[in-house]
Design a protein around this motif. Structure first.
Motif, PDB file in Angstrom:
ATOM      1  N   UNK A  16       0.878  -1.232   0.061  1.00 44.69           N
ATOM      2  CA  UNK A  16       0.156   0.100  -0.043  1.00 44.69           C
ATOM      3  C   UNK A  16       0.965   1.194   0.023  1.00 44.69           C
ATOM      4  N   UNK A  17       1.970   1.144   0.605  1.00 42.76           N
ATOM      5  CA  UNK A  17       2.785   2.523   0.796  1.00 42.76           C
ATOM      6  C   UNK A  17       3.732   2.403  -0.398  1.00 42.76           C
ATOM      7  N   UNK A  18       3.948   3.574  -1.053  1.00 42.02           N
ATOM      8  CA  UNK A  18       4.728   3.851  -2.208  1.00 42.02           C
ATOM      9  C   UNK A  18       6.041   4.083  -1.786  1.00 42.02           C
ATOM     10  N   UNK A  19       6.515   4.383  -0.704  1.00 44.85           N
ATOM     11  CA  UNK A  19       7.642   4.621  -0.161  1.00 44.85           C
ATOM     12  C   UNK A  19       8.123   3.657   1.030  1.00 44.85           C
ATOM     13  N   UNK A  20       9.246   3.383   1.318  1.00 44.66           N
ATOM     14  CA  UNK A  20       9.874   2.449   2.462  1.00 44.66           C
ATOM     15  C   UNK A  20       8.940   2.837   3.558  1.00 44.66           C
ATOM     16  N   UNK A  21       8.725   1.993   4.424  1.00 44.48           N
ATOM     17  CA  UNK A  21       7.784   2.155   5.476  1.00 44.48           C
ATOM     18  C   UNK A  21       8.658   1.932   6.791  1.00 44.48           C
ATOM     19  N   UNK A  22       8.543   2.689   7.842  1.00 42.64           N
ATOM     20  CA  UNK A  22       9.381   2.843   9.022  1.00 42.64           C
ATOM     21  C   UNK A  22       8.993   1.741  10.052  1.00 42.64           C
ATOM     22  N   UNK A  23       9.946   1.248  10.870  1.00 45.21           N
ATOM     23  CA  UNK A  23       9.200   0.066  11.710  1.00 45.21           C
ATOM     24  C   UNK A  23       8.359   0.490  12.862  1.00 45.21           C
ATOM     25  N   UNK A  24       8.704   1.755  13.086  1.00 42.05           N
ATOM     26  CA  UNK A  24       7.820   2.261  14.023  1.00 42.05           C
ATOM     27  C   UNK A  24       6.103   2.222  13.726  1.00 42.05           C
ATOM     28  N   UNK A  25       6.173   2.592  12.202  1.00 43.65           N
ATOM     29  CA  UNK A  25       4.773   2.827  11.722  1.00 43.65           C
ATOM     30  C   UNK A  25       4.177   1.371  11.628  1.00 43.65           C
ATOM     31  N   UNK A  26       5.132   0.507  11.229  1.00 42.68           N
ATOM     32  CA  UNK A  26       4.592  -0.920  11.081  1.00 42.68           C
ATOM     33  C   UNK A  26       4.139  -1.473  12.251  1.00 42.68           C
ATOM     34  N   UNK A  27       4.986  -1.067  13.523  1.00 47.96           N
ATOM     35  CA  UNK A  27       4.512  -1.677  14.961  1.00 47.96           C
ATOM     36  C   UNK A  27       2.949  -1.036  15.288  1.00 47.96           C
TER      37      UNK A  27
END
Length: 328
Positions: A16-27
């Motif tokens: 869904x994300x067009x750019x790399x997604x941070x670990x904080x946002x994933x958690x």
């Protein structure tokens, strides 16, 4: 199952994300700890060969592919999707028995592996009772569906309510499930008009080489858009009904027609009004409320209901008079 469910959500996040997604946002999105996230990464990388990398420059996770996308091998469902499919299968099996063995057996085995050994007992908690269904054999149902989707004409023997069997050549347009029974909406080449065929009265279906003719969607929709029930027609009348307070619990929350007008009177009576094209089905439905409904108009509908009630009374009176000497 919970771990796989979260792994699939992680996979969807990366897509869904067009750019790399941070670990904080994933958690935050997965509502999990760092250790759980690492296990999800290992699951996707090791079992499904998902090329997930840490992008140092963008400080986020992404798929190491040209377009940033990756397709997991096979068919994968979240837990909620798997349960939804189980429910759909239970409904389909009740609506048309026999299709499970012919079309969904292998898929259900795969779902069972996803959900674990308890899935069968959970699926059995869903109970569907279809009352008054007319039986349609799977070996007849499937050819009709195939002709419908491959857009070929059909030949079949049709036995109408008059019990007169005739061969029909049709172009199937839609398959309809109405009041626990299947109907085929088709263009009848003999009648040169749209007709509705009950599948339970169809025999010896044969797919023809000729392509089915196409009818406009608006024409198909209009067939059932205005009148009441399964019987179509363009000449509409408007039923004006009054239900007694005793019938209110079974009337006030029911949609009889999309264009109905319902008024609850202060004395508890319900006034209901809606259009209809053919009174046959409507009369049968009104007889369920025999002593609790009055047909205000039109007069021909009122007279039809009265005539059917009187015929029923005469039949019961005749049976009573015959039975009396036997009881003496």
């Amino acid at each position: 199952m919970e771990q796989l469910d979260r792994a699939l959500k992680l996979h969807q996040l990366l897509l869904d994300y067009r750019r790399p997604i941070s670990q904080c946002l994933i958690l935050e999105r997965l509502e999990c700890s760092s250790s759980t996230f690492k296990r999800l990464l290992d699951l996707l990388r090791d079992r499904y060969q998902a090329p997930i990398i840490w992008d140092r420059a963008a400080r986020g996770y992404r798929y190491d592919t040209a377009d940033g996308r990756f397709t997991l091998p096979g068919v994968w469902l979240t837990e909620s999707e798997a349960f939804a499919l189980l429910m759909a299968n239970s409904l389909l099996q009740e609506v048309q028995p026999g299709l499970q063995q012919q079309g969904m057996a292998q898929l259900l085995v795969r779902i069972g592996e996803l959900l674990g050994p308890q899935w069968q007992s959970q699926a059995e908690r869903l109970r569907v009772e279809s009352i008054g269904r007319q039986y349609v054999a799977p070996e007849l149902f499937l050819p009709l569906v195939q002709a419908l989707f491959t857009r070929h004409q059909l030949n079949f023997v049709y036995r109408a309510t008059s019990h007169e069997a005739k061969v029909r050549q049709v172009s199937p347009q839609r398959l309809c499930w109405y009041r626990d029974n299947w109907y085929l909406l088709a263009w009848c080449h003999g009648r040169k008009a749209l007709r509705l065929f009950a599948l339970s009265r169809i025999a010896e279906p044969a797919t023809l080489d000729e392509a089915a003719c196409e009818r406009e969607v608006s024409e198909l929709d209009a067939l059932f858009a205005n009148g009441y029930g399964i019987f179509a027609g363009s000449a509409l009348k408007r039923a004006e009904l009054r239900f007694s307070p005793s019938a209110a619990p079974w009337v006030k929350d029911v949609q009889w027609h999309r264009d109905q007008i319902q008024t609850l009177k202060e004395d508890g009576y319900i006034h209901l009004s809606f259009p209809y094209a053919d009174q046959r089905e409507l009369v049968r439905d009104l007889l369920r409320f025999c002593g609790e409904v009055e047909v205000l108009s039109p007069s021909d509908l009122r007279q039809s209901v009265i005539a059917v009630m009187q015929a029923g009374l005469k039949r019961h009176e005749a049976e009573t008079s015959v039975a009396q000497p036997m009881s003496q």
